[in-house]
Design a protein around this motif. Structure first.
Motif, PDB file in Angstrom:
ATOM      1  N   LEU A   1      13.601  -4.111 -11.466  1.00  0.00           N
ATOM      2  CA  LEU A   1      12.871  -3.278 -12.420  1.00  0.00           C
ATOM      3  C   LEU A   1      12.193  -2.183 -11.618  1.00  0.00           C
ATOM      4  O   LEU A   1      11.408  -2.460 -10.702  1.00  0.00           O
ATOM      5  CB  LEU A   1      11.843  -4.110 -13.181  1.00  0.00           C
ATOM      6  CG  LEU A   1      11.035  -3.376 -14.251  1.00  0.00           C
ATOM      7  CD1 LEU A   1      11.949  -2.925 -15.376  1.00  0.00           C
ATOM      8  CD2 LEU A   1       9.942  -4.286 -14.809  1.00  0.00           C
ATOM      9  N   LEU A   2      12.518  -0.931 -11.942  1.00  0.00           N
ATOM     10  CA  LEU A   2      12.012   0.225 -11.213  1.00  0.00           C
ATOM     11  C   LEU A   2      11.036   1.006 -12.082  1.00  0.00           C
ATOM     12  O   LEU A   2      11.051   0.907 -13.312  1.00  0.00           O
ATOM     13  CB  LEU A   2      13.172   1.137 -10.801  1.00  0.00           C
ATOM     14  CG  LEU A   2      14.375   0.462 -10.123  1.00  0.00           C
ATOM     15  CD1 LEU A   2      15.464   1.497  -9.860  1.00  0.00           C
ATOM     16  CD2 LEU A   2      13.958  -0.216  -8.832  1.00  0.00           C
ATOM     17  N   ASP A   3      10.203   1.829 -11.426  1.00  0.00           N
ATOM     18  CA  ASP A   3       9.372   2.737 -12.211  1.00  0.00           C
ATOM     19  C   ASP A   3      10.164   4.017 -12.475  1.00  0.00           C
ATOM     20  O   ASP A   3      11.332   4.141 -12.088  1.00  0.00           O
ATOM     21  CB  ASP A   3       8.027   2.990 -11.536  1.00  0.00           C
ATOM     22  CG  ASP A   3       8.119   3.843 -10.271  1.00  0.00           C
ATOM     23  OD1 ASP A   3       9.188   4.422  -9.968  1.00  0.00           O
ATOM     24  OD2 ASP A   3       7.089   3.952  -9.563  1.00  0.00           O
ATOM     25  N   ALA A   4       9.529   4.983 -13.131  1.00  0.00           N
ATOM     26  CA  ALA A   4      10.244   6.199 -13.517  1.00  0.00           C
ATOM     27  C   ALA A   4      10.724   7.004 -12.326  1.00  0.00           C
ATOM     28  O   ALA A   4      11.655   7.816 -12.443  1.00  0.00           O
ATOM     29  CB  ALA A   4       9.343   7.057 -14.407  1.00  0.00           C
ATOM     30  N   ASN A   5      10.115   6.795 -11.153  1.00  0.00           N
ATOM     31  CA  ASN A   5      10.514   7.506  -9.941  1.00  0.00           C
ATOM     32  C   ASN A   5      11.457   6.689  -9.060  1.00  0.00           C
ATOM     33  O   ASN A   5      11.713   7.059  -7.915  1.00  0.00           O
ATOM     34  CB  ASN A   5       9.267   7.892  -9.136  1.00  0.00           C
ATOM     35  CG  ASN A   5       8.396   8.894  -9.880  1.00  0.00           C
ATOM     36  OD1 ASN A   5       8.893   9.889 -10.408  1.00  0.00           O
ATOM     37  ND2 ASN A   5       7.103   8.628  -9.955  1.00  0.00           N
ATOM     38  N   GLY A   6      11.960   5.575  -9.588  1.00  0.00           N
ATOM     39  CA  GLY A   6      12.919   4.770  -8.855  1.00  0.00           C
ATOM     40  C   GLY A   6      12.306   3.817  -7.859  1.00  0.00           C
ATOM     41  O   GLY A   6      13.026   3.198  -7.067  1.00  0.00           O
ATOM     42  N   ARG A   7      10.975   3.671  -7.865  1.00  0.00           N
ATOM     43  CA  ARG A   7      10.319   2.772  -6.918  1.00  0.00           C
ATOM     44  C   ARG A   7      10.323   1.340  -7.463  1.00  0.00           C
ATOM     45  O   ARG A   7      10.214   1.116  -8.664  1.00  0.00           O
ATOM     46  CB  ARG A   7       8.894   3.237  -6.635  1.00  0.00           C
ATOM     47  CG  ARG A   7       8.843   4.594  -5.942  1.00  0.00           C
ATOM     48  CD  ARG A   7       7.432   4.949  -5.510  1.00  0.00           C
ATOM     49  NE  ARG A   7       7.407   6.192  -4.762  1.00  0.00           N
ATOM     50  CZ  ARG A   7       7.135   7.376  -5.280  1.00  0.00           C
ATOM     51  NH1 ARG A   7       6.871   7.474  -6.581  1.00  0.00           N
ATOM     52  NH2 ARG A   7       7.128   8.455  -4.529  1.00  0.00           N
ATOM     53  N   LEU A   8      10.414   0.395  -6.561  1.00  0.00           N
ATOM     54  CA  LEU A   8      10.552  -1.004  -6.929  1.00  0.00           C
ATOM     55  C   LEU A   8       9.264  -1.578  -7.510  1.00  0.00           C
ATOM     56  O   LEU A   8       8.188  -1.422  -6.924  1.00  0.00           O
ATOM     57  CB  LEU A   8      10.961  -1.818  -5.706  1.00  0.00           C
ATOM     58  CG  LEU A   8      12.432  -1.720  -5.305  1.00  0.00           C
ATOM     59  CD1 LEU A   8      12.605  -1.946  -3.821  1.00  0.00           C
ATOM     60  CD2 LEU A   8      13.244  -2.729  -6.098  1.00  0.00           C
ATOM     61  N   GLU A   9       9.386  -2.247  -8.638  1.00  0.00           N
ATOM     62  CA  GLU A   9       8.250  -2.938  -9.244  1.00  0.00           C
ATOM     63  C   GLU A   9       8.461  -4.447  -9.300  1.00  0.00           C
ATOM     64  O   GLU A   9       7.544  -5.206  -9.014  1.00  0.00           O
ATOM     65  CB  GLU A   9       7.990  -2.400 -10.657  1.00  0.00           C
ATOM     66  CG  GLU A   9       7.441  -0.977 -10.670  1.00  0.00           C
ATOM     67  CD  GLU A   9       6.920  -0.572 -12.031  1.00  0.00           C
ATOM     68  OE1 GLU A   9       7.338  -1.198 -13.045  1.00  0.00           O
ATOM     69  OE2 GLU A   9       6.101   0.357 -12.103  1.00  0.00           O
ATOM     70  N   HIS A  10       9.660  -4.885  -9.681  1.00  0.00           N
ATOM     71  CA  HIS A  10       9.944  -6.312  -9.774  1.00  0.00           C
ATOM     72  C   HIS A  10      11.374  -6.581  -9.332  1.00  0.00           C
ATOM     73  O   HIS A  10      12.259  -5.737  -9.512  1.00  0.00           O
ATOM     74  CB  HIS A  10       9.761  -6.835 -11.206  1.00  0.00           C
ATOM     75  CG  HIS A  10       8.365  -6.724 -11.723  1.00  0.00           C
ATOM     76  ND1 HIS A  10       7.354  -7.582 -11.338  1.00  0.00           N
ATOM     77  CD2 HIS A  10       7.800  -5.839 -12.589  1.00  0.00           C
ATOM     78  CE1 HIS A  10       6.240  -7.248 -11.961  1.00  0.00           C
ATOM     79  NE2 HIS A  10       6.479  -6.192 -12.720  1.00  0.00           N
ATOM     80  N   ALA A  11      11.600  -7.757  -8.766  1.00  0.00           N
ATOM     81  CA  ALA A  11      12.932  -8.241  -8.430  1.00  0.00           C
ATOM     82  C   ALA A  11      13.152  -9.552  -9.157  1.00  0.00           C
ATOM     83  O   ALA A  11      12.303 -10.445  -9.095  1.00  0.00           O
ATOM     84  CB  ALA A  11      13.083  -8.424  -6.919  1.00  0.00           C
TER      85      ALA A  11
END
Length: 415
Positions: free
Chosen positions: A100-110
């Protein structure tokens, strides 16, 4: 095997469910040393535990981790629309991994995901459980899905071998499917991409899996004689994970991380699937850009007997002028003798570290993309500079897969 349906919590609840301090039933085993989250870091024989785990004869108590379920006829198409992997047609019993990524493609959840035909089982690190459940619950809208935290009645057991045929382990079944997640890291997933050399990738030998048991059965499992069912601590698992170059959200990810930096597109990203949050960054960096950092494995000098901690600075081992701790007068006798010692050039930080039973002290680290792949590195640990040789996982050339040539800037003058 233990069958299950949607049920209530038992008295044995984890810290993530109750907020109280958790202590696993495996704490009753001889030599138990808590890793700070209620499960064993080791049982007093770290090297032996690693060998048993790698040989496929030991289990790892991961009952501090979280378990979520998503049920309802829209569950797979819904998860497919939210996350990085193609899961819309996931078959019963099939394992996958998604981000699960944020709007900028950064990792939030695996998320480690397995479906039983009626329910999707989401296995996550303990600290992720409630934030992920809450976010998913807000995203349901009018869809036919239900999100439930099952951590209080389900526990995770890690291993390098299949536990479903082991009579000693009461593996959870749901809808006639054993709930066991098999890590896809051993190969490049369909639609994925690996920046590392796939032929020589140590992950090809990685046979790791996570199996669910009812939390009510955990005490009996922990009470099995150690000779019949050996247990390894989380430190043993970490050492083998580092050897396999396997990233983990809790250790490798910070607020800036994108999948490319960690080679996580190998197992958890489908480059040709439909839209999801963060997809634009994933495609742009892969096709025409470069990840700003890259994951490396470090082989550490163990002569000082020092293991760096998570976050320890990774520096260039050979500054252009002078050595670590040298003053300007040391490097140049004509310079000001009162000048301050030179500071090493920091190029990254350690994300994971372990003492491996064959390789010795090893670590994973994130370094700047521009760090030369042949550069000698060092890690600063408690004012001790530990020499480190880097093994390239993500090369500096990662990205720019589309081969689009750079165009000169408007108005630039060629000379």
């Amino acid at each position: 095997m233990t069958d299950t349906s949607a049920g209530g919590a038992t008295d044995a609840t984890t810290a993530s469910s109750t907020g109280s301090a958790y202590r696993s039933p495996f704490a009753a085993r001889d030599g138990f040393v808590d890793d700070g989250t209620g499960v064993a870091a080791h049982y007093g024989e770290l090297i032996r535990e690693q060998r048993l785990l790698s040989q496929g004869t030991a289990v790892v108590d991961l009952s501090n981790r979280g378990v979520l379920t998503v049920s309802g006829p829209d569950r797979l198409s819904w998860l497919n629309s939210l996350t990085s992997q193609s899961v819309g047609r996931l078959a019963p019993g099939e394992s996958t991994e998604t981000l699960l990524l944020d709007a900028n493609g950064r990792l939030e959840h695996a998320v480690r995901l397995v479906d039983d035909g009626e329910t999707a089982w989401l296995l996550v690190d303990g600290d992720e459980t409630e934030p992920l459940r809450s976010w998913l619950d807000r995203m349901r809208f009018m869809l036919r899905v239900e999100v439930v935290d099952r951590t209080s009645d389900m526990a995770t057991v890690g291993s390098m071998h299949d536990l479903s045929a082991d009579a000693r382990v009461p593996v959870l079944t749901s809808n006639d499917v054993a709930i066991a997640w098999v890590d896809p890291w051993h190969e490049v997933a369909v639609g994925g991409h690996s920046y590392a050399d796939s032929e020589s990738h140590p992950g090809r030998q990685w046979s790791y899996r996570e199996t669910l048991v009812a939390r009510d059965d955990l005490a009996a499992l922990a009470g099995s004689p150690a000779a019949d069912l050996p247990a390894a601590g989380t430190l043993a698992l970490e050492a083998l994970r580092i050897e396999a170059w396997r990233p983990r959200l809790t250790t490798e990810v910070d607020e800036r991380s994108i999948p490319h930096e960690l080679d996580w597109m190998r197992s958890a990203v489908h480059l040709a699937k439909g839209c999801y949050r963060g997809q634009e960054t994933v495609a742009k960096v892969h096709n025409i850009g470069h990840p700003p950092r890259r994951l490396v494995m470090l082989h550490l000098d163990g002569s000082d007997g020092v293991l760096p901690e998570h976050g320890a600075a990774v520096v260039l081992a050979s500054p252009p002028t002078g050595a670590f701790g040298q003053t300007a007068a040391d490097a140049d006798p004509g310079a000001d003798p009162d000048a301050q010692p030179r500071s090493p050039s920091v190029v990254g930080h350690v994300t994971s570290v372990a003492l491996h039973h064959e390789l010795g002290p090893v670590a994973l680290a994130l370094v700047k993309r521009t760090t030369p792949e042949t550069a000698a590195l060092a890690v600063v640990a408690d004012d001790i500079v530990v020499a480190a040789s880097q093994e390239v996982i993500v090369p500096s050339s990662a990205g720019a897969a589309a081969g689009v040539p750079r165009l000169p800037r408007l108005g630039a003058v060629r000379r």
